[in-house]
Write an enzyme that holds these catalytic residues in place. Structure first.
Site, PDB file in Angstrom:
ATOM      1  N   GLU A  97       8.531  10.127  17.313  1.00 24.09           N
ATOM      2  CA  GLU A  97       9.139  11.433  17.047  1.00 24.09           C
ATOM      3  C   GLU A  97       8.110  12.251  16.274  1.00 24.09           C
ATOM      4  O   GLU A  97       7.452  11.745  15.367  1.00 24.09           O
ATOM      5  CB  GLU A  97      10.414  11.269  16.213  1.00 24.09           C
ATOM      6  CG  GLU A  97      11.533  10.558  16.948  1.00 24.09           C
ATOM      7  CD  GLU A  97      12.031  11.347  18.165  1.00 24.09           C
ATOM      8  OE1 GLU A  97      12.047  12.587  18.098  1.00 24.09           O
ATOM      9  OE2 GLU A  97      12.370  10.710  19.178  1.00 24.09           O
ATOM     10  N   ARG A 138      -0.467  20.151  17.620  1.00 24.63           N
ATOM     11  CA  ARG A 138      -1.319  19.287  18.452  1.00 24.63           C
ATOM     12  C   ARG A 138      -1.574  17.953  17.752  1.00 24.63           C
ATOM     13  O   ARG A 138      -1.344  17.796  16.556  1.00 24.63           O
ATOM     14  CB  ARG A 138      -2.638  19.989  18.803  1.00 24.63           C
ATOM     15  CG  ARG A 138      -3.438  20.426  17.615  1.00 24.63           C
ATOM     16  CD  ARG A 138      -4.785  21.048  18.026  1.00 24.63           C
ATOM     17  NE  ARG A 138      -5.439  21.647  16.886  1.00 24.63           N
ATOM     18  CZ  ARG A 138      -5.438  22.951  16.605  1.00 24.63           C
ATOM     19  NH1 ARG A 138      -4.824  23.803  17.391  1.00 24.63           N
ATOM     20  NH2 ARG A 138      -6.047  23.408  15.526  1.00 24.63           N
ATOM     21  N   ASN A 160     -14.728  15.255  13.170  1.00 19.87           N
ATOM     22  CA  ASN A 160     -14.983  15.922  11.890  1.00 19.87           C
ATOM     23  C   ASN A 160     -16.460  15.891  11.464  1.00 19.87           C
ATOM     24  O   ASN A 160     -16.864  16.600  10.543  1.00 19.87           O
ATOM     25  CB  ASN A 160     -14.090  15.349  10.772  1.00 19.87           C
ATOM     26  CG  ASN A 160     -12.628  15.747  10.883  1.00 19.87           C
ATOM     27  OD1 ASN A 160     -11.726  14.983  10.528  1.00 19.87           O
ATOM     28  ND2 ASN A 160     -12.360  16.959  11.374  1.00 19.87           N
ATOM     29  N   TRP A 161     -17.288  15.101  12.170  1.00 22.85           N
ATOM     30  CA  TRP A 161     -18.739  15.124  11.889  1.00 22.85           C
ATOM     31  C   TRP A 161     -19.337  16.478  12.220  1.00 22.85           C
ATOM     32  O   TRP A 161     -20.454  16.793  11.792  1.00 22.85           O
ATOM     33  CB  TRP A 161     -19.471  14.048  12.705  1.00 22.85           C
ATOM     34  CG  TRP A 161     -19.092  12.641  12.375  1.00 22.85           C
ATOM     35  CD1 TRP A 161     -18.343  11.806  13.141  1.00 22.85           C
ATOM     36  CD2 TRP A 161     -19.421  11.891  11.191  1.00 22.85           C
ATOM     37  NE1 TRP A 161     -18.191  10.586  12.525  1.00 22.85           N
ATOM     38  CE2 TRP A 161     -18.852  10.617  11.321  1.00 22.85           C
ATOM     39  CE3 TRP A 161     -20.158  12.186  10.027  1.00 22.85           C
ATOM     40  CZ2 TRP A 161     -18.974   9.627  10.345  1.00 22.85           C
ATOM     41  CZ3 TRP A 161     -20.287  11.192   9.061  1.00 22.85           C
ATOM     42  CH2 TRP A 161     -19.701   9.932   9.230  1.00 22.85           C
ATOM     43  N   ASP A 203      -3.289  17.956   7.282  1.00 26.77           N
ATOM     44  CA  ASP A 203      -4.052  19.137   7.692  1.00 26.77           C
ATOM     45  C   ASP A 203      -3.725  20.350   6.817  1.00 26.77           C
ATOM     46  O   ASP A 203      -2.629  20.458   6.277  1.00 26.77           O
ATOM     47  CB  ASP A 203      -3.739  19.446   9.169  1.00 26.77           C
ATOM     48  CG  ASP A 203      -4.786  20.358   9.795  1.00 26.77           C
ATOM     49  OD1 ASP A 203      -5.886  20.478   9.235  1.00 26.77           O
ATOM     50  OD2 ASP A 203      -4.492  20.960  10.845  1.00 26.77           O
ATOM     51  N   GLY A 204      -4.695  21.253   6.701  1.00 26.81           N
ATOM     52  CA  GLY A 204      -4.450  22.514   5.997  1.00 26.81           C
ATOM     53  C   GLY A 204      -5.152  22.648   4.657  1.00 26.81           C
ATOM     54  O   GLY A 204      -4.911  23.616   3.926  1.00 26.81           O
ATOM     55  N   ASN A 205      -6.036  21.717   4.336  1.00 25.22           N
ATOM     56  CA  ASN A 205      -6.742  21.796   3.050  1.00 25.22           C
ATOM     57  C   ASN A 205      -7.597  23.055   2.955  1.00 25.22           C
ATOM     58  O   ASN A 205      -7.638  23.726   1.923  1.00 25.22           O
ATOM     59  CB  ASN A 205      -7.664  20.588   2.869  1.00 25.22           C
ATOM     60  CG  ASN A 205      -6.907  19.288   2.796  1.00 25.22           C
ATOM     61  OD1 ASN A 205      -5.684  19.279   2.734  1.00 25.22           O
ATOM     62  ND2 ASN A 205      -7.628  18.184   2.792  1.00 25.22           N
ATOM     63  N   HIS A 257      -9.633  20.037  -0.320  1.00 28.74           N
ATOM     64  CA  HIS A 257      -9.672  18.585  -0.134  1.00 28.74           C
ATOM     65  C   HIS A 257      -9.356  17.876  -1.451  1.00 28.74           C
ATOM     66  O   HIS A 257      -8.621  16.900  -1.486  1.00 28.74           O
ATOM     67  CB  HIS A 257     -11.049  18.131   0.364  1.00 28.74           C
ATOM     68  CG  HIS A 257     -11.420  18.690   1.715  1.00 28.74           C
ATOM     69  ND1 HIS A 257     -10.523  18.758   2.752  1.00 28.74           N
ATOM     70  CD2 HIS A 257     -12.591  19.201   2.182  1.00 28.74           C
ATOM     71  CE1 HIS A 257     -11.138  19.293   3.810  1.00 28.74           C
ATOM     72  NE2 HIS A 257     -12.382  19.582   3.486  1.00 28.74           N
ATOM     73  N   ARG A 303      -7.249  25.926   4.603  1.00 27.27           N
ATOM     74  CA  ARG A 303      -6.421  27.136   4.483  1.00 27.27           C
ATOM     75  C   ARG A 303      -5.825  27.282   3.089  1.00 27.27           C
ATOM     76  O   ARG A 303      -5.731  28.373   2.542  1.00 27.27           O
ATOM     77  CB  ARG A 303      -5.310  27.119   5.553  1.00 27.27           C
ATOM     78  CG  ARG A 303      -5.811  27.568   6.918  1.00 27.27           C
ATOM     79  CD  ARG A 303      -4.900  27.144   8.028  1.00 27.27           C
ATOM     80  NE  ARG A 303      -5.145  25.750   8.395  1.00 27.27           N
ATOM     81  CZ  ARG A 303      -4.423  25.071   9.286  1.00 27.27           C
ATOM     82  NH1 ARG A 303      -3.395  25.665   9.873  1.00 27.27           N
ATOM     83  NH2 ARG A 303      -4.730  23.828   9.584  1.00 27.27           N
ATOM     84  N   TRP A 304      -5.433  26.156   2.507  1.00 26.56           N
ATOM     85  CA  TRP A 304      -4.893  26.175   1.139  1.00 26.56           C
ATOM     86  C   TRP A 304      -5.928  26.759   0.174  1.00 26.56           C
ATOM     87  O   TRP A 304      -5.613  27.588  -0.666  1.00 26.56           O
ATOM     88  CB  TRP A 304      -4.532  24.738   0.734  1.00 26.56           C
ATOM     89  CG  TRP A 304      -3.863  24.579  -0.591  1.00 26.56           C
ATOM     90  CD1 TRP A 304      -2.518  24.556  -0.849  1.00 26.56           C
ATOM     91  CD2 TRP A 304      -4.517  24.400  -1.869  1.00 26.56           C
ATOM     92  NE1 TRP A 304      -2.297  24.369  -2.190  1.00 26.56           N
ATOM     93  CE2 TRP A 304      -3.505  24.276  -2.836  1.00 26.56           C
ATOM     94  CE3 TRP A 304      -5.852  24.341  -2.279  1.00 26.56           C
ATOM     95  CZ2 TRP A 304      -3.765  24.085  -4.195  1.00 26.56           C
ATOM     96  CZ3 TRP A 304      -6.122  24.162  -3.637  1.00 26.56           C
ATOM     97  CH2 TRP A 304      -5.095  24.032  -4.568  1.00 26.56           C
TER      98      TRP A 304
HETATM   99  C1  IPE Z   1      -7.156  16.510  12.215  1.00 25.35           C
HETATM  100  O1  IPE Z   1      -7.334  17.727  11.616  1.00 25.35           O
HETATM  101  C2  IPE Z   1      -8.054  15.485  11.568  1.00 25.35           C
HETATM  102  C3  IPE Z   1      -7.631  15.018  10.261  1.00 25.35           C
HETATM  103  C4  IPE Z   1      -6.558  15.388   9.623  1.00 25.35           C
HETATM  104  C5  IPE Z   1      -8.494  14.049   9.665  1.00 25.35           C
HETATM  105  P1  IPE Z   1      -8.424  18.786  12.147  1.00 25.35           P
HETATM  106  O2  IPE Z   1      -8.307  19.946  11.251  1.00 25.35           O
HETATM  107  O3  IPE Z   1      -9.748  18.131  12.243  1.00 25.35           O
HETATM  108  O4  IPE Z   1      -7.897  19.083  13.608  1.00 25.35           O
HETATM  109  P2  IPE Z   1      -8.051  20.400  14.487  1.00 25.35           P
HETATM  110  O5  IPE Z   1      -9.506  20.765  14.465  1.00 25.35           O
HETATM  111  O6  IPE Z   1      -7.196  21.440  13.860  1.00 25.35           O
HETATM  112  O7  IPE Z   1      -7.552  19.990  15.828  1.00 25.35           O
HETATM  113  C1  IPE Z   2      -7.569  18.506   6.682  1.00 26.97           C
HETATM  114  O1  IPE Z   2      -7.743  19.803   6.272  1.00 26.97           O
HETATM  115  C2  IPE Z   2      -8.608  17.574   6.114  1.00 26.97           C
HETATM  116  C3  IPE Z   2      -9.501  16.998   7.117  1.00 26.97           C
HETATM  117  C4  IPE Z   2      -9.524  17.252   8.386  1.00 26.97           C
HETATM  118  C5  IPE Z   2     -10.470  16.029   6.629  1.00 26.97           C
HETATM  119  P1  IPE Z   2      -8.736  20.800   7.014  1.00 26.97           P
HETATM  120  O2  IPE Z   2     -10.058  20.702   6.348  1.00 26.97           O
HETATM  121  O3  IPE Z   2      -8.722  20.556   8.468  1.00 26.97           O
HETATM  122  O4  IPE Z   2      -8.059  22.195   6.669  1.00 26.97           O
HETATM  123  P2  IPE Z   2      -7.871  23.442   7.627  1.00 26.97           P
HETATM  124  O5  IPE Z   2      -7.227  22.946   8.894  1.00 26.97           O
HETATM  125  O6  IPE Z   2      -9.231  23.996   7.871  1.00 26.97           O
HETATM  126  O7  IPE Z   2      -6.977  24.360   6.865  1.00 26.97           O
HETATM  127 MG    MG Z   3      -7.617  21.299  10.018  1.00 26.67          MG
END
Ligand code: IPE
Ligand code: IPE
Ligand code: MG
Length: 262
Positions: A223, A210, A84-85, A36-38, A53, A40-41
């Site tokens: 863990e 979460r 994610n859809w 997670d966090g792509n 991504h 925001r990065w």
């Molecule tokens: C979880 O990340 C799904 C994946 C890493 C594929 P999300 O960014 O979709 O989750 P939420 O929306 O923060 O709960």
């Molecule tokens: C995780 O990064 C990649 C996927 C859920 C596919 P996000 O796209 O959720 O990045 P943030 O959470 O918006 O930073």
């Molecule tokens: Mg995310």
């Protein structure tokens, strides 16, 4: 094992120090990562989310390579959730394109490292060209005996439990059994992860506390390790840090710590 890192880790580096503090007899069998966090990065750099991504692919490479060298039995990566859809079409398309590209470019290396590739999730709903690439990678690596790399795609923990229930009930009806015959073991044997060892360690990047519908059943006693590091910045060192932290935990599984036996 340690010697597998000799060609990639220099003595005296942080990675080297971490590697030397690992207890090789107590490695987690199965590690899963919520990448997670792509977005925001990318936002931190004033770039579009898709750039995040794209940068995240390097973190996938580093994690797979590190997991294989450590000798994990299983590494499971959450790449695309059933939720994610809801994202814009162009972002979904870009993620699918990157997955295809990753599989095309990395398949030789994955195979060379004796990794067995598979996916979990409702992959039947994915586009033909994605399913074709998945099938190719799965087939090509199916006889490998090293780490199992599982990519969760169109995966939802609730959907998985529903699918397992349907399969268990179907089997029960075929056999003329009774509802009470459905046990935890039988349900677990219908989960997508039935061929994987117990989940020992769940890692989530970018600080969110979460589960986001990931491996709901399997996380019963795992863990959990959350790092503030954003996924595109995640490297070998970060996975090693998670493993070292895991080895400091006292896993009780509802019992008591064995201090003294009387
Ligand atoms: C979880 O990340 C799904 C994946 C890493 C594929 P999300 O960014 O979709 O989750 P939420 O929306 O923060 O709960
Ligand atoms: C995780 O990064 C990649 C996927 C859920 C596919 P996000 O796209 O959720 O990045 P943030 O959470 O918006 O930073
Ligand atoms: Mg995310």
């Amino acid at each position: 094992m340690l010697s597998d890192f000799a060609e990639v880790v220099k003595p005296g580096t942080r990675e080297d120090v971490l590697l030397n503090s690992i207890d090789w007899d107590r490695l987690p069998r199965h590690v899963a990562i919520i990448m997670d966090g792509n977005g925001r990065w990318a936002a931190q750099r004033g770039q579009p989310r898709i750039a995040g991504h794209r940068a995240g692919v390097e973190a996938v490479r580093a994690s797979v390579d590190t997991g294989a060298r450590l000798g994990l039995q299983a590494l499971t990566l959450y790449a695309f959730s059933t939720e994610n859809w809801k994202r814009p079409r162009y972002e979904v398309d870009a993620l699918m394109r990157m997955l295809r590209r990753y599989l095309r470019l990395e398949l030789d290396e994955i195979d060379r490292q004796n990794i067995r590739f598979q996916t979990i999730g409702r992959t039947a709903a994915l586009a033909d060209n994605v399913r074709k690439e998945i099938a190719r990678a799965t087939e090509r690596t199916s006889h490998n005996k090293g780490m199992t790399l599982t990519v969760a795609l169109n995966y939802g923990g609730r959907a998985e439990i529903v699918d397992a229930c349907r399969a268990a009930v179907r089997r029960l009806m075929d056999e003329g059994g009774k509802p009470d015959e459905i046990t935890e073991e039988r349900l677990a044997s219908e989960l997508y992860t039935r061929n994987l060892p117990e989940l020992d360690l769940l890692v989530r990047t970018s600080g969110e506390l979460r589960i986001s519908n990931f491996l709901l059943w399997q996380n019963a006693y795992s863990e959990i390790y959350v790092t503030e590091t954003l996924w595109p910045d995640f490297r070998r060192q970060h996975l090693l840090e998670a493993v070292v932290d895991y080895q400091r935990r006292d896993r009780r599984f509802g019992g008591l710590k064995l201090v003294s036996v009387r």
